[in-house]
Design a protein around this motif. Sequence first.
Motif, short mmCIF file in Angstrom:
data_model
loop_
_atom_site.label_atom_id
_atom_site.label_comp_id
_atom_site.label_asym_id
_atom_site.label_seq_id
_atom_site.Cartn_x
_atom_site.Cartn_y
_atom_site.Cartn_z
N PHE A 102 0.84 -1.15 -0.08
CA PHE A 102 0.18 -0.22 0.18
C PHE A 102 0.89 1.10 -0.03
O PHE A 102 0.58 2.31 -0.79
CB PHE A 102 -0.92 0.00 1.17
CG PHE A 102 -2.27 -0.84 1.02
CD1 PHE A 102 -3.30 -0.39 0.41
CD2 PHE A 102 -2.06 -2.20 1.35
CE1 PHE A 102 -4.31 -1.20 0.21
CE2 PHE A 102 -3.30 -2.86 1.33
CZ PHE A 102 -4.48 -2.62 0.88
N ARG A 160 -6.94 -8.45 2.68
CA ARG A 160 -6.32 -7.39 3.74
C ARG A 160 -5.92 -8.10 5.01
O ARG A 160 -6.70 -9.04 5.65
CB ARG A 160 -7.00 -6.29 3.84
CG ARG A 160 -7.41 -5.33 2.77
CD ARG A 160 -8.35 -4.34 2.92
NE ARG A 160 -8.57 -3.30 1.82
CZ ARG A 160 -9.44 -3.53 1.22
NH1 ARG A 160 -10.28 -4.65 1.17
NH2 ARG A 160 -9.59 -2.68 0.20
N LYS A 193 -11.35 0.85 -1.49
CA LYS A 193 -12.63 0.46 -0.78
C LYS A 193 -13.61 1.02 -1.65
O LYS A 193 -14.88 0.36 -1.95
CB LYS A 193 -12.47 0.90 0.68
CG LYS A 193 -11.78 0.07 1.38
CD LYS A 193 -11.74 0.73 2.97
CE LYS A 193 -10.93 -0.05 3.81
NZ LYS A 193 -10.80 0.51 5.13
N SER A 206 -6.20 3.71 0.10
CA SER A 206 -6.85 2.55 0.73
C SER A 206 -8.48 3.04 0.56
O SER A 206 -9.17 2.09 0.41
CB SER A 206 -6.52 2.68 2.28
OG SER A 206 -5.03 1.97 2.35
N GLN A 208 -1.22 7.25 1.87
CA GLN A 208 -1.63 5.77 1.87
C GLN A 208 -3.29 5.62 2.40
O GLN A 208 -3.76 4.74 1.77
CB GLN A 208 -0.80 4.99 2.97
CG GLN A 208 -1.18 3.48 2.90
CD GLN A 208 -0.10 2.78 3.83
OE1 GLN A 208 1.19 2.96 3.77
NE2 GLN A 208 -0.55 1.76 4.34
#
Length: 294
Positions: free
Chosen positions: A17, A49, A36, A32, A28
């Motif tokens: 990541f 994950r 999502k 992320s 980061q």
Amino acid sequence: MLDRLEMFIALATERHFGRAAERCGVSQPSLSSAIKQLEGELGVQLVWRGARFEGLTPEGARVLDWARRIVGDARTLKEEMRAARHGLSGNLRLGVVPTALPMIAQLTGPYLRRHPNVKIEILSRSSIEILHQIDNLQLDAGVSYLDNEPLGRVVTEPLYQERYLLLMRVDHALAKRPALDWAELADLPLCLLTQDMQNRRIINNELARANVPVAPQLESNSVVALVAHVQEGPWVSVVNAHTATLFAATPGLCAVPLQGEGGAKQVGLIAPWREPHTPVLNALLAEARRFSQQ
């Protein structure tokens, strides 16, 4: 969605990541969050994950194929519209195997003279890295071997046949010979490219065919480092004709042709399979065809 697909490709490529976020120029947490959001839009989980990145789910692997196509097509569309407005311009990232670097200016020089508004970034890469980075949209094209190992789904334009010579000092005992057999390399202090380079694997095959043990005293992923050791002596190195032309003119060095059963290997331009190509890449493919006809 396009930005999120680009971030997903970066994550699949970097498998980390933090590195993916750095590559995309975002934090980061932002990366992320984008992954999502993409999962929410598509209604599937894309990434396993845990405390860190643990790989793609089966759905994620399938989405990765689509992401590469969509992002690649979007970039091509932007390039084509820019060319329609302003003429041929833009950036071209070209991966080149180390053994082809001595000749690359013969391809890119005429190309840049024809298209002065294009900028080319030339990167030294192994043949495996070139294919991987073309897949992941990190390179636009590559110059590599065409007929020695599987290439997968790519477009190719042959450039030249690679021939091999033994590079040595002019005071070497074999320097006056008009040609050498591969078998005569037995017991010579060789310095060769590293095992991850396809040129090295080709040389290994030639030496094995001649029943010569492959035991170089020195290995490097840099052709320049090999030549420097040949200059220092007592080492010798197997090089292709373009490298020999570039360095054998150096005072104190010479190159003697190697003859054997393996034959020359084809080197050429490799481009993504997808159509249409960007205008700058189409122009490079056309330049490669002109080069091969010289």
